[in-house]
Design a protein around this motif. Structure first.
Motif, short mmCIF file in Angstrom:
data_model
loop_
_atom_site.label_atom_id
_atom_site.label_comp_id
_atom_site.label_asym_id
_atom_site.label_seq_id
_atom_site.Cartn_x
_atom_site.Cartn_y
_atom_site.Cartn_z
N ILE A 34 0.53 -1.14 0.07
CA ILE A 34 0.09 -0.04 0.24
C ILE A 34 0.97 1.41 -0.22
O ILE A 34 2.02 1.36 0.92
CB ILE A 34 -0.57 -0.07 1.09
N ASP A 35 0.54 2.05 -0.87
CA ASP A 35 1.40 3.25 -1.11
C ASP A 35 0.47 3.99 -0.30
O ASP A 35 -0.41 5.19 -1.27
CB ASP A 35 1.52 3.71 -2.48
N GLU A 36 1.18 4.28 0.79
CA GLU A 36 -0.09 5.71 1.43
C GLU A 36 0.44 6.87 0.87
O GLU A 36 -0.48 7.99 0.92
CB GLU A 36 0.85 5.23 2.99
N GLY A 37 1.00 7.26 0.47
CA GLY A 37 1.81 8.59 -0.28
C GLY A 37 2.49 9.37 0.54
O GLY A 37 2.16 10.50 1.24
N ILE A 38 3.63 9.16 1.25
CA ILE A 38 4.49 9.50 2.16
C ILE A 38 5.94 9.96 1.65
O ILE A 38 6.76 9.38 0.74
CB ILE A 38 5.44 8.51 3.33
N LYS A 39 6.05 11.43 0.87
CA LYS A 39 7.52 11.30 0.32
C LYS A 39 8.74 11.50 0.54
O LYS A 39 8.72 11.48 1.45
CB LYS A 39 7.37 13.13 -0.17
N GLY A 40 9.10 10.28 -0.04
CA GLY A 40 10.53 10.06 -0.22
C GLY A 40 11.06 9.07 0.41
O GLY A 40 12.25 9.07 1.22
N TYR A 41 9.94 8.29 0.90
CA TYR A 41 9.93 7.02 2.06
C TYR A 41 9.22 5.51 1.36
O TYR A 41 9.70 5.19 1.31
CB TYR A 41 9.43 7.33 3.14
#
Ligand code: SF4
Length: 311
Positions: A87-94
């Motif tokens: 699941i790509d939560e959308g945490i930039k750079g992580y």
């Protein structure tokens, strides 16, 4: 400096287990982990012939170690279907690094990987939810945990999977036990353990934890020794949570008193049947009036639908 010898065969060791005073070489360490996980899965009925298991991966060491262990179980015993979900939560750079690590591992093992994102399911990334939240007391980890469980459960049902495997290790479980205790949330505590209770409602897919008896540093070593390249970066929100402070506290205790983490989980396991009788025995599940997914209180929206209104 001379490397200590393996207690089993005398070859150079790769690990010193202070909690049991042993040294093990690579071969005996891998064997031991696999034996422990097999026994844990057998005793608690976590993996059975005919299971269709959706493996929740993050690209980190625990979830990929879990994937390797389940893949080995499947190859050895057959009759188990595995697919993976990130699941790509959308945490930039992580999260981007985690997705890449998961893709590499799944390709290597021949496991189908599904990628789902908060943006597609909820219309915003986790970073956007945090930036726009109307209630500052709701932390990133609350959005993240609730929405991830929501996607895992619904996606598993859609794919016809009967179990979701989550990569929680021994340290994760000890932290969750203490956090629930500190928050006084015994009902949530009742849902811990090797697996969520067998669902008596088709809306729920059971979650299993095959790594529960394995300490965190050993899941990392297992993944590395199996040639897996996990993503080792840390979520930028991790330091905000109470859990992070509990982790430091437990780590310090473990350093001074080896075996503390095992002790926390073992003691909790003696209480778990009582907690489940008290909090889950008569628990009924209702349909969320807004999305149709499970909700704990009749006529009230589920936790995910409540959180959707906060950003
Ligand atoms: Fe999600 Fe919190 Fe874990 Fe980051 S630390 S991945 S926000 S639960």
């Amino acid at each position: 400096m001379k490397i200590p010898e393996c207690d089993e065969c005398g070859r150079p060791s790769v690990i010193h287990r202070r909690y049991e005073g042993t040294h093990l070489c690579k071969t005996h360490f891998l064997e031991d982990i696999e034996k422990k996980v097999r026994k844990h899965a057998r005793v608690h009925g976590l993996v059975r012939h005919g299971d269709r298991i959706l493996v929740a991966v993050s690209g980190g060491k625990d979830s990929l170690a879990q994937l390797v262990l389940l893949d080995r179980t499947r190859k050895k015993h057959g009759k188990i279907d595995l697919e993976a979900l990130i699941i790509d939560e959308g945490i930039k750079g992580y999260r981007e690094h985690g997705v890449e690590a998961a893709r590499r591992a799944c390709e290597r093992l021949g496991v189908k990987l599904h990628v789902e994102s908060f943006r597609d399911w909820f219309g915003a990334t986790l970073d956007e939810m945090v930036a726009r939240r109307r209630d500052p007391t709701v932390g990133a980890c609350t959005f993240c945990g609730v929405f991830r469980r929501y996607i895992m459960n619904k996606k598993a049902r859609e794919l016809g999977m009967n179990k979701v495997a989550v990569g929680h290790n021994l340290d994760d479980e000890a932290q969750a036990i203490l956090v629930n205790h500190i928050k006084g949330d015994l009902e949530r505590g009742a849902r811990l353990g090797p697996a969520t209770p067998e669902p008596d409602n088709p809306l729920f897919v059971q979650r299993i934890k095959i790594l529960r008896p394995i300490p965190e540093r050993e899941t990392a070593l297992y993944a590395l020794l199996c040639g897996i390249e996990p993503d080792m970066s840390e979520c930028p929100y991790a330091r905000e949570s109470i859990r992070d402070r509990v982790r430091d506290f437990i780590n310090q205790l473990e350093e001074e008193h080896p075996g503390t983490v095992f002790s926390i989980v073992r003691t909790f396991d003696r209480l778990l049947p009582i907690l489940r009788r008290e909090f889950l025995g008569k628990g009924r599940v209702w349909k969320c009036p807004e999305c149709g997914e499970p909700t704990a209180v009749r006529g009230q929206p589920c936790k995910a639908c409540q959180l959707k209104k906060l950003f």
